[in-house]
Structure formats: structure tokens, C-alpha cells
Design an enzyme around this catalytic site. Structure first.
Site, PDB file in Angstrom:
ATOM      1  N   ASP A  63     -28.034  38.208 -61.612  1.00 44.81           N
ATOM      2  CA  ASP A  63     -27.029  37.798 -60.666  1.00 44.81           C
ATOM      3  C   ASP A  63     -26.284  38.072 -61.168  1.00 44.81           C
ATOM      4  OD1 ASP A  63     -24.339  36.883 -59.221  1.00 44.81           O
ATOM      5  OD2 ASP A  63     -25.477  34.617 -59.772  1.00 44.81           O
ATOM      6  N   ASN A  89     -21.488  48.163 -56.612  1.00 43.73           N
ATOM      7  CA  ASN A  89     -21.215  47.966 -55.766  1.00 43.73           C
ATOM      8  C   ASN A  89     -21.232  46.122 -55.294  1.00 43.73           C
ATOM      9  OD1 ASN A  89     -22.679  48.468 -52.985  1.00 43.73           O
ATOM     10  ND2 ASN A  89     -24.434  47.079 -53.385  1.00 43.73           N
ATOM     11  N   TYR A 159     -11.290  37.584 -49.572  1.00 44.73           N
ATOM     12  CA  TYR A 159     -12.103  39.460 -49.264  1.00 44.73           C
ATOM     13  C   TYR A 159     -11.088  40.613 -50.005  1.00 44.73           C
ATOM     14  CZ  TYR A 159     -14.750  43.251 -48.022  1.00 44.73           C
ATOM     15  OH  TYR A 159     -16.294  44.042 -47.939  1.00 44.73           O
ATOM     16  N   LYS A 163     -10.765  42.787 -52.905  1.00 48.84           N
ATOM     17  CA  LYS A 163     -10.825  44.161 -52.567  1.00 48.84           C
ATOM     18  C   LYS A 163      -9.595  44.900 -52.785  1.00 48.84           C
ATOM     19  CE  LYS A 163     -15.205  44.539 -51.387  1.00 48.84           C
ATOM     20  NZ  LYS A 163     -16.273  44.900 -53.007  1.00 48.84           N
TER      21      LYS A 163
HETATM   22  N1  LIG Z   1     -20.977  46.878 -44.878  1.00 51.75           N
HETATM   23  C1  LIG Z   1     -19.433  47.106 -44.641  1.00 51.75           C
HETATM   24  O1  LIG Z   1     -19.858  46.966 -43.395  1.00 51.75           O
HETATM   25  C2  LIG Z   1     -18.864  46.921 -46.116  1.00 51.75           C
HETATM   26  C3  LIG Z   1     -17.086  47.568 -45.223  1.00 51.75           C
HETATM   27  C4  LIG Z   1     -16.422  47.724 -46.440  1.00 51.75           C
HETATM   28  C5  LIG Z   1     -16.983  47.062 -47.703  1.00 51.75           C
HETATM   29  N2  LIG Z   1     -18.178  47.339 -47.953  1.00 51.75           N
HETATM   30  C6  LIG Z   1     -18.386  46.674 -49.504  1.00 51.75           C
HETATM   31  O2  LIG Z   1     -19.514  47.381 -50.062  1.00 51.75           O
HETATM   32  C7  LIG Z   1     -20.126  46.899 -50.666  1.00 51.75           C
HETATM   33  C8  LIG Z   1     -22.027  46.948 -49.596  1.00 51.75           C
HETATM   34  O3  LIG Z   1     -21.659  46.009 -49.083  1.00 51.75           O
HETATM   35  P1  LIG Z   1     -23.245  45.819 -48.356  1.00 51.75           P
HETATM   36  O4  LIG Z   1     -22.882  45.361 -46.810  1.00 51.75           O
HETATM   37  O5  LIG Z   1     -24.229  46.995 -48.210  1.00 51.75           O
HETATM   38  O6  LIG Z   1     -23.527  44.389 -49.756  1.00 51.75           O
HETATM   39  P2  LIG Z   1     -24.539  43.272 -48.621  1.00 51.75           P
HETATM   40  O7  LIG Z   1     -23.753  42.122 -48.754  1.00 51.75           O
HETATM   41  O8  LIG Z   1     -25.982  43.606 -47.028  1.00 51.75           O
HETATM   42  O9  LIG Z   1     -25.528  43.268 -49.824  1.00 51.75           O
HETATM   43  C9  LIG Z   1     -26.250  43.858 -50.938  1.00 51.75           C
HETATM   44  C10 LIG Z   1     -26.970  43.070 -51.989  1.00 51.75           C
HETATM   45  O10 LIG Z   1     -26.208  43.005 -52.629  1.00 51.75           O
HETATM   46  C11 LIG Z   1     -27.314  41.513 -53.291  1.00 51.75           C
HETATM   47  N3  LIG Z   1     -26.350  40.913 -54.100  1.00 51.75           N
HETATM   48  C12 LIG Z   1     -24.936  39.341 -53.466  1.00 51.75           C
HETATM   49  N4  LIG Z   1     -25.193  38.842 -54.268  1.00 51.75           N
HETATM   50  C13 LIG Z   1     -25.494  39.166 -55.036  1.00 51.75           C
HETATM   51  C14 LIG Z   1     -25.172  38.884 -57.097  1.00 51.75           C
HETATM   52  N5  LIG Z   1     -23.946  37.741 -57.028  1.00 51.75           N
HETATM   53  N6  LIG Z   1     -26.007  39.687 -57.384  1.00 51.75           N
HETATM   54  C15 LIG Z   1     -26.647  41.017 -57.000  1.00 51.75           C
HETATM   55  N7  LIG Z   1     -26.749  41.179 -56.315  1.00 51.75           N
HETATM   56  C16 LIG Z   1     -25.832  40.321 -55.299  1.00 51.75           C
HETATM   57  C17 LIG Z   1     -27.603  40.964 -51.478  1.00 51.75           C
HETATM   58  O11 LIG Z   1     -28.910  40.440 -52.373  1.00 51.75           O
HETATM   59  C18 LIG Z   1     -27.633  42.231 -51.477  1.00 51.75           C
HETATM   60  O12 LIG Z   1     -29.694  43.044 -51.558  1.00 51.75           O
HETATM   61  C19 LIG Z   1     -19.851  45.018 -51.222  1.00 51.75           C
HETATM   62  O13 LIG Z   1     -18.613  45.013 -51.978  1.00 51.75           O
HETATM   63  C20 LIG Z   1     -18.848  44.900 -50.122  1.00 51.75           C
HETATM   64  O14 LIG Z   1     -17.681  44.431 -49.729  1.00 51.75           O
HETATM   65  C21 LIG Z   1     -19.186  46.660 -46.579  1.00 51.75           C
END
Ligand SMILES: NC(=O)c1ccc[n+]([C@@H]2O[C@H](COP(=O)([O-])OP(=O)(O)OC[C@H]3O[C@@H](n4cnc5c(N)ncnc54)[C@H](O)[C@@H]3O)[C@@H](O)[C@H]2O)c1
Length: 254
Positions: A63, A89, A159, A163
Site C-alpha cells: 500500500d 501511477n 481529485y 492532480k
Molecule cells: N483511468 C482514467 O481515465 C484516468 C484519467 C486520468 C488520470 N488517471 C490517473 O492514472 C493513474 C492510474 O489510473 P487507473 O484508472 O489505471 O487506476 P485504477 O484505479 O484502475 O487502479 C490501478 C491500480 O492501483 C492499485 N492501487 C490503488 N490504491 C493503491 C495503493 N494505496 N497502494 C498500491 N496500489 C494501489 C489498484 O489495486 C489497481 O490495481 C491514477 O493516478 C489516475 O488518477 C486515470
């Protein structure tokens, strides 16, 4: 001579169990990097590890909002190989309209995006600086300026704040680390069709909402995790050697 872009490099990717983190791990490994996968969900970690097959990798449950667990993560990672690339990420958070927002939801969102990035970067920098080489890529979001579909329908101040904070972190550290051989940049995705966010984003499109993602984005579609991973790959590689402190939008023109 190897044609791979990241041959001989080692990358640690947080949140590598799913979504953009998984896509980044696979893309970096495809270009020859040894990858360290960190995620708090062990089943998802196993799935990403299985997709990597014979590519050199290490999967570590962690975590990344926990200071003690991040210390253990980097002990294990650095005992395996020195680190060249860190992809911060993990991020995300809780929505809510401002009058109803609990302090707990606010703090949890800051911890997920900002505390995790701080803890992992602090742990990675000394080794990179000692070796005179490092690439750090952090995940911001189009939400740093207020994402219309989230902000209008559900409220997204925590959020968006987190960001936007990523940008300040990257700007300040690019200056602080300028002489160390380490670059630090951000990628800011738009709406991406990941396993978790994708169904929610597509539902908004299907409902024909006024501010649905595909209406607001000039390319009129969701992005793919791999399209974000390609931008991460670029900033994590040698081609980006004169780029630091910048934010690369991967947002279909928004
Ligand atoms: N998906 C989108 O549309 C989008 C858009 C803009 C920005 N982002 C950013 O991109 C990044 C990845 O997004 P995503 O949608 O692929 O993520 P997601 O929410 O699908 O999560 C990805 C992984 O992170 C893990 N995770 C969550 N909290 C954790 C913690 N405290 N410690 C360790 N692991 C943890 C989860 O188990 C999961 O496997 C994030 O920073 C998100 O804010 C995503």
C-alpha cells in the site's frame, strides 16, 4: 546491439495490478526494462506478473500510502536491482459536492495521489542521484483543470486538487534535481478506458449526457491504457533526456 529502448534499465511502477499501471509495466518490459510491480491487490499483481511471462520482473504487494510499507518496498526492490525509472501511477480519489464532502474523503484523496508520490519519490531519489541517472514519471490528469464530466455531475474538487498538486511537485523537483541526472515529468491522461474507470465513462457517453467525455474530447473517443503507456515510455526513456518539469497531455485534444 540491442534495439530495445529500455534494455538494461529497471523500472518500478506503482499500481501495476490494473489499468494504466499494468499497461505501463507491459510496455516498459516490451522495450527491455526489468520491472518491479507494486500494488496493494495481490491477485491483480499475480495477473500482471503472468502477462509478463519470462520478462524479468518482481511483484511486491504494497500500500503506497503507508510510509512503513513503502520503506519495505524499496528495500526489496533495491536489493534486487538499482532503480533507473519510477512511475508514480497510483492515484484516484473520492468524489463529492463541496457542501457534502467529508474531511475523511478529502484526506483519503490527498493520500492516494500525493502522499504515495512523495513517499516513493523520496525513497527512489538517493539511489538515482548516487548513480547520476533517473527518470521519474508521475500521473496527473486532465482533472487538474477541472474535468467537466466529473466536476459537473458528481463534484471532483479533491481529485482535481490532488492532480494539480502533481504539477507543482514535478515543477519544483525538476529544479531541485536539475544537476543530479534525474528528470521528473508528468503525464496527464484524459478519459481512459481502463477496467475500473472505463465502464463509468462509457455509461456517461451512452446516456447522452451534455458533458459526456466523448462529446467534450475533440477526438470523440476514450483513450486506451496503452496510449498513456506510450507517453510514459517516452518520458522514461533516453529520447526525453532534455525534458524535465513538464506535463504531457494524453487527452484526445482536451
Ligand atoms: N483511468 C482514467 O481515465 C484516468 C484519467 C486520468 C488520470 N488517471 C490517473 O492514472 C493513474 C492510474 O489510473 P487507473 O484508472 O489505471 O487506476 P485504477 O484505479 O484502475 O487502479 C490501478 C491500480 O492501483 C492499485 N492501487 C490503488 N490504491 C493503491 C495503493 N494505496 N497502494 C498500491 N496500489 C494501489 C489498484 O489495486 C489497481 O490495481 C491514477 O493516478 C489516475 O488518477 C486515470
Amino acid at each position: 546491439m540491442s534495439q530495445s529502448r529500455l534494455g538494461g534499465r529497471t523500472a518500478l511502477i506503482t499500481g501495476a495490478g490494473l489499468g494504466i499501471g499494468r499497461a505501463a509495466a507491459l510496455r516498459l518490459a516490451e522495450e527491455g526494462a526489468a520491472v518491479i510491480l507494486a500494488d496493494r491487490n495481490e491477485e491483480r499483481l499475480r495477473e500482471t506478473a503472468a502477462l509478463l511471462g519470462d520478462a524479468p520482473h518482481l511483484a511486491i504487494p504494497c500500500d503506497v500510502t503507508s510510509e512503513a510499507q513503502v520503506a519495505d518496498l524499496f528495500s526489496a526492490a533495491l536489493a534486487w536491482r538499482p532503480l533507473d525509472i519510477l512511475v508514480n501511477n497510483v492515484g484516484g480519489g473520492r468524489s463529492g459536492r463541496i457542501a457534502d464532502l467529508s474531511l475523511e474523503d478529502w484526506e483519503a484523496t490527498m493520500a492516494l495521489s500525493l502522499r504515495s508520490m512523495f513517499l516513493c519519490t523520496r525513497a527512489a531519489v538517493p539511489g538515482m542521484a548516487a548513480r547520476g541517472y533517473g527518470r521519474i514519471v508521475c500521473l496527473s490528469s486532465g482533472a487538474r483543470n477541472g474535468t467537466v464530466w466529473n466536476a459537473f455531475y458528481t463534484g471532483a474538487a479533491p481529485y482535481s486538487t490532488a492532480k494539480a498538486g502533481v504539477i507543482g511537485f514535478v515543477r519544483a523537483l525538476a529544479i531541485e534535481l536539475g544537476d543530479s541526472g534525474i528528470t521528473i515529468n508528468a503525464v496527464a491522461p484524459g478519459p481512459i478506458d481502463t477496467e475500473l474507470a472505463g465502464p463509468y465513462l462509457r455509461a456517461m457517453d451512452e446516456q447522452g449526457l451534455e458533458y459526456a467525455p466523448s462529446r467534450m474530447v475533440p477526438l470523440h473517443r476514450l483513450g486506451t491504457p496503452r496510449e498513456v503507456a506510450d507517453a510514459i515510455l517516452f518520458l522514461a526513456g533516453d529520447e526525453a533526456s532534455y525534458i524535465t518539469g513538464t506535463t504531457l497531455d494524453v487527452a484526445g485534444g482536451r
